[in-house]
Write an enzyme that holds these catalytic residues in place. Structure first.
Site, PDB file in Angstrom:
ATOM      1  N   SER A 121       0.813  -1.221   0.000  1.00 57.41           N
ATOM      2  CA  SER A 121       0.000   0.000   0.000  1.00 57.41           C
ATOM      3  C   SER A 121       0.843   1.266   0.000  1.00 57.41           C
ATOM      4  O   SER A 121       0.415   2.308  -0.505  1.00 57.41           O
ATOM      5  CB  SER A 121      -0.935   0.003   1.216  1.00 57.41           C
ATOM      6  OG  SER A 121      -0.191  -0.089   2.425  1.00 57.41           O
ATOM      7  N   ASP A 139      -2.971   7.272  10.121  1.00 53.01           N
ATOM      8  CA  ASP A 139      -2.978   5.904  10.656  1.00 53.01           C
ATOM      9  C   ASP A 139      -1.624   5.454  11.177  1.00 53.01           C
ATOM     10  O   ASP A 139      -1.478   4.326  11.638  1.00 53.01           O
ATOM     11  CB  ASP A 139      -3.484   4.920   9.593  1.00 53.01           C
ATOM     12  CG  ASP A 139      -2.615   4.920   8.337  1.00 53.01           C
ATOM     13  OD1 ASP A 139      -1.549   5.577   8.338  1.00 53.01           O
ATOM     14  OD2 ASP A 139      -3.000   4.260   7.354  1.00 53.01           O
ATOM     15  N   HIS A 159       0.881   5.197   6.766  1.00 54.19           N
ATOM     16  CA  HIS A 159       0.980   5.845   5.454  1.00 54.19           C
ATOM     17  C   HIS A 159       1.392   7.309   5.609  1.00 54.19           C
ATOM     18  O   HIS A 159       1.064   7.954   6.608  1.00 54.19           O
ATOM     19  CB  HIS A 159      -0.342   5.732   4.705  1.00 54.19           C
ATOM     20  CG  HIS A 159      -0.709   4.316   4.420  1.00 54.19           C
ATOM     21  ND1 HIS A 159      -1.581   3.609   5.222  1.00 54.19           N
ATOM     22  CD2 HIS A 159      -0.323   3.462   3.440  1.00 54.19           C
ATOM     23  CE1 HIS A 159      -1.722   2.378   4.736  1.00 54.19           C
ATOM     24  NE2 HIS A 159      -0.963   2.265   3.652  1.00 54.19           N
TER      25      HIS A 159
END
Length: 797
Positions: free
Chosen positions: A94, A264, A267
């Site tokens: 991600s 979070d 990221h």
């Protein structure tokens, strides 16, 4: 007591710090710094791509500064052009997907993050393909994908950006066995990555830190300690002797400063996610598009034909000088200040001029030009981008004005705009402009608008000085014209050859030269009207005003007819003087912006000289310029006008709109300053010798800053002392000022040889200069035609 200490302080400074000693010190500094940087490049690595990818710092407001080189901010059109017919693959988890979206938004800002997050994401823009491939771990699946590119039928990407680790930590709860397996899997794909790197660009993205305090429970095992271990494993495994796989570490360094802003904890925050994409784009595209403000990943440009010719001529002059021998008896003689229009009689020269004197001047110029080339064309010194803050502009500004006040002295004459005062005016304006350029203050519109007034004031002085000279002396001889043109253009012509830049690039010199020609034509053409002629009759004063009105109409006609303006200045060979990147738009912009400044200066000079002749001014020492009542009224109006303009400029929100108003209202602040500075008798009796000293070399300072104080043709900042911005400014400024002063003296020395007073030799030299210019223009046109032919052949093939 304070006055005595003040005087003694200045005397001590002047006794031990002469300009000669300063120049010797600057030469030593240049030699040492050149040796240091050359050795650092040779032994410490000279690949600016490694600098770009590996290290940097934030300048503030999310502006990333790589170590030692400059980032270019790519527009979407530039990015699309660079990546045409290319296939790029982002491979990973991600975090790599986040980097992928930042990258493709540089090509298409409208892209949205949509779709399943754990799947492949294709992106096509024209003939460019950018794919994201979901591989959250370094495992056999990833290895098979890489093998398909090396041995299978799948088309190989031109660029591969790959990285993964956090899922390995998460799925195995941060166990040491997972790290050993990670190393083993990296070893298994290392040969494949090396093979891919033989024909493609391969970047391994080192893992960014996390903000452990806000990580969810399912990610608590992803600690910075674990990430460091995985990064060390990647570097030790993939950093082979071949070094074909590059490591992207810059985004990691950027994240270390901003990860606390992450939502979070895993990221990157919005403020940092573009750093990695910008670094990658510069790494891929700088060597293709070669942006002047993107010095990372660019090699030094090859020498052009004209640069080789210039180098040959300089080398020949040095050889001839060495053969003739060094003469210690040549001294520099000062020439008139041709910018202001004032002139003093040159000293009488007895006997023949020693030929070694001009050769010595040319040799000095050769070495100085070598320094220019090393600073801004060779891969020797570092460059950094500008970043504006109020403190970087206003603190140096306050400092120089304190110095200017410290060096206040009694003026030799108390006339309005006397020589010492105009030098002072040029000096402080030039220092403000230098600070403005160095700090990147053009992004702050109020400062930009005030600096625009300073440029207009320079042109105002051009009109004032040259009009006064022609009106009072009536000297329209070719010798005077050649002196002015040579003094204004010598350095720029040399730089055009050495730095491979067009004449219009140094826009201020073409602007001043053009307006000098206009002033000369206005005053020299029939009927020639001089002060001694106009003294006996008001008719001639009226006739001169009609001449100025005709000039005003000429300016307005050109200003409101852009098509005609472009048609006139696009004609060859005139276009070669005013074109920049094949267009005269820059010349049109500069000319139109200050189109009334020169005629305002001429009109002011006329009014002042008429009032002076009629004895309506009181210019004695200590006396106000007018009667007390009139002086107080004018001072009040001037202060209000000055402040009104500043308030208006401070409220500017749009450069284009404010620039439209600038030609009409800039004169308000110029005239207000002149009256505030000259109406009080005590103000006229003092001047700052500090500012006046800089004013005498203001032209050289303005031009030299392009390459040896700033960098990348003014887009960045020259770095002589890496890692210490304050010391770098001090050292680079010291060398820069010494060089500008020396060039001023060299110009004066060569002007005495190049511009003889006798009309016969002068005409011969003008003919020779004309032939040389025609040959240069023809050679340049031939080179452009050859380049165009080769480009056409490449396009067709």
């Amino acid at each position: 007591m304070a006055v005595l200490a003040y005087s003694l302080g200045k005397r001590e400074i002047n006794q031990y710090f002469s300009i000669k000693n300063a120049k010797l010190l600057s030469v030593a500094a240049v030699v040492l710094l050149t040796v240091f940087h050359t050795a650092s490049r040779h032994y410490g690595g000279d690949d600016t791509c490694d600098w770009l990818l590996s290290s940097g710092r934030f300048l503030g407001d999310n502006v990333w500064q790589p170590y030692g080189c400059m980032l270019h901010k790519y527009k979407n059109t530039e990015a699309k052009f660079c990546l045409r017919e290319k296939r790029i693959a982002f491979v990973g988890d991600s975090r790599i997907r986040q980097l992928f979206y930042s990258f493709i938004r540089m090509m298409n800002p409208e892209v949205k993050e949509v779709g399943n997050k754990h799947e492949n994401i294709p992106f096509v823009d024209g003939d460019s393909t950018v794919d994201f491939l979901w591989y959250a771990e370094v495992n056999n699946s990833l290895k098979e994908q890489l093998m398909l590119w090396t041995e299978g039928s799948a088309s190989k990407p031109h660029v591969i950006i790959i990285g993964a680790a956090t899922w390995s930590i998460k799925l195995h709860n941060g166990k040491s066995e997972a790290l050993f397996q990670y190393k083993a899997n990296l070893t298994a794909i290392s040969d494949t990555l090396e093979k891919l790197a033989e024909h493609s660009e391969v970047y391994w993205v080192l893992q960014d830190p996390v903000y452990e305090d806000v990580l969810s429970d399912s990610r608590k095992m992803i600690t910075n300690e674990q990430i460091n271990l995985y990064n060390e494993a990647a570097v030790s495994t993939l950093n082979t002797s071949k070094k074909k796989v590059r490591f992207l570490e810059a985004s990691r360094q950027a994240a270390m400063e901003t990860i606390s802003q992450s939502v979070d904890g895993l990221h990157l925050p919005e403020s940092t996610r573009d750093v990695g994409a910008t670094v990658l784009m510069n790494s891929m595209c700088n060597k293709i598009l070669k942006p002047i403000d993107g010095s990372c990943c660019q090699s030094a440009p090859p020498l052009s034909v004209l640069q080789k010719i210039a180098a040959g001529l300089f080398l020949l002059s040095i050889i001839i000088f060495l053969i003739l021998g060094y003469s210690r008896h040549h001294k520099s003689r000062h020439l008139p200040d041709v910018e202001s229009g004032e002139e003093k009689k040159p000293p009488v020269v007895v006997g023949q001029l020693n030929p070694k004197g001009p050769l010595m001047a040319i040799c000095k110029m050769s070495l100085i030009m070598l320094y220019f080339y090393l600073c801004d064309r060779a891969d020797i010194f570092m460059k950094e981008q500008k970043f504006y803050t109020h403190s970087t502009f206003f603190i140096p500004l306050i400092y120089i004005f304190v110095l200017g006040i410290f060096y206040s002295e009694n003026s030799k004459e108390t006339k309005l705009l006397n020589r010492e005062q105009t030098d002072e005016w040029k000096g402080w304006m030039q220092l403000v402009i230098l600070i403005y350029h160095f700090s990147g203050a053009s992004t702050f519109i109020p400062v930009y608008m005030h600096v625009r007034v300073l440029v207009a004031a320079y042109l105002f002085q051009t009109g004032y000085g040259h009009f006064s000279f022609f009106w009072l002396k009536g000297d329209f001889g070719i010798y005077r014209v050649c002196q002015v043109v040579f003094r204004l253009n010598f350095l720029v012509v040399v730089l055009c050859l050495v730095m491979d830049r067009p004449y219009q690039f140094y826009y201020f010199v073409p602007l001043v030269t053009f307006w000098f020609a206009v002033i000369y034509a206005t005053m020299a053409l029939w009927p020639q009207i001089l002060q001694k002629q106009a003294n006996g009759s008001a008719f001639w004063n009226l006739a001169l005003l009609l001449k100025l009105l005709g000039l005003l109409l000429f300016i307005c006609f050109f200003a409101y007819s852009q098509e005609l303006f472009e048609a006139v200045f696009s004609l060859w060979p005139v276009s070669k003087l005013f074109e920049l990147q094949g267009s005269i738009h820059e010349w049109w912009f500069r000319w139109k912006l200050d189109r009334f400044a020169v005629i305002n200066g001429m009109l002011f000079a006329f009014i002042y000289l008429v009032l002076q002749k009629c004895q309506l001014l009181s210019e004695s020492k200590g006396e106000p310029l007018f009667s007390n009542k009139i002086s107080n009224c004018l001072l009040f109006v001037s202060v209000v006008s000055f402040m009104t303009y500043s308030i208006w400029a401070s409220g500017c929100k749009n450069k284009s709109e404010c620039n439209e108003m600038h030609p009409y209202i800039s004169v308000v602040q110029i005239l207000a300053f002149i009256l505030i500075r000259n109406i009080p008798g005590y103000a006229r009796s003092l001047y700052s010798s500090f500012f006046a000293w800089f004013g005498k070399i203001s032209l050289e300072l303005f031009i030299c800053q392009y390459h040896i104080w700033l960098a990348a043709d003014t887009k960045g900042i020259l770095v002589l002392i890496p890692g210490n911005p304050t010391l770098n400014i001090i050292v680079s400024t010291f060398i820069f000022v010494c060089v500008a002063h020396e060039i001023s003296q060299i110009t004066n020395d060569l002007a005495q040889v190049a511009i003889p007073k006798e009309s016969g030799p002068l005409l011969k030299r003008l003919l020779g200069a004309g032939v040389f210019l025609v040959l240069v223009l023809i050679l340049d046109k031939a080179i452009q035609m050859i380049k165009h032919r080769f480009l056409k052949q490449d396009f067709c093939s």
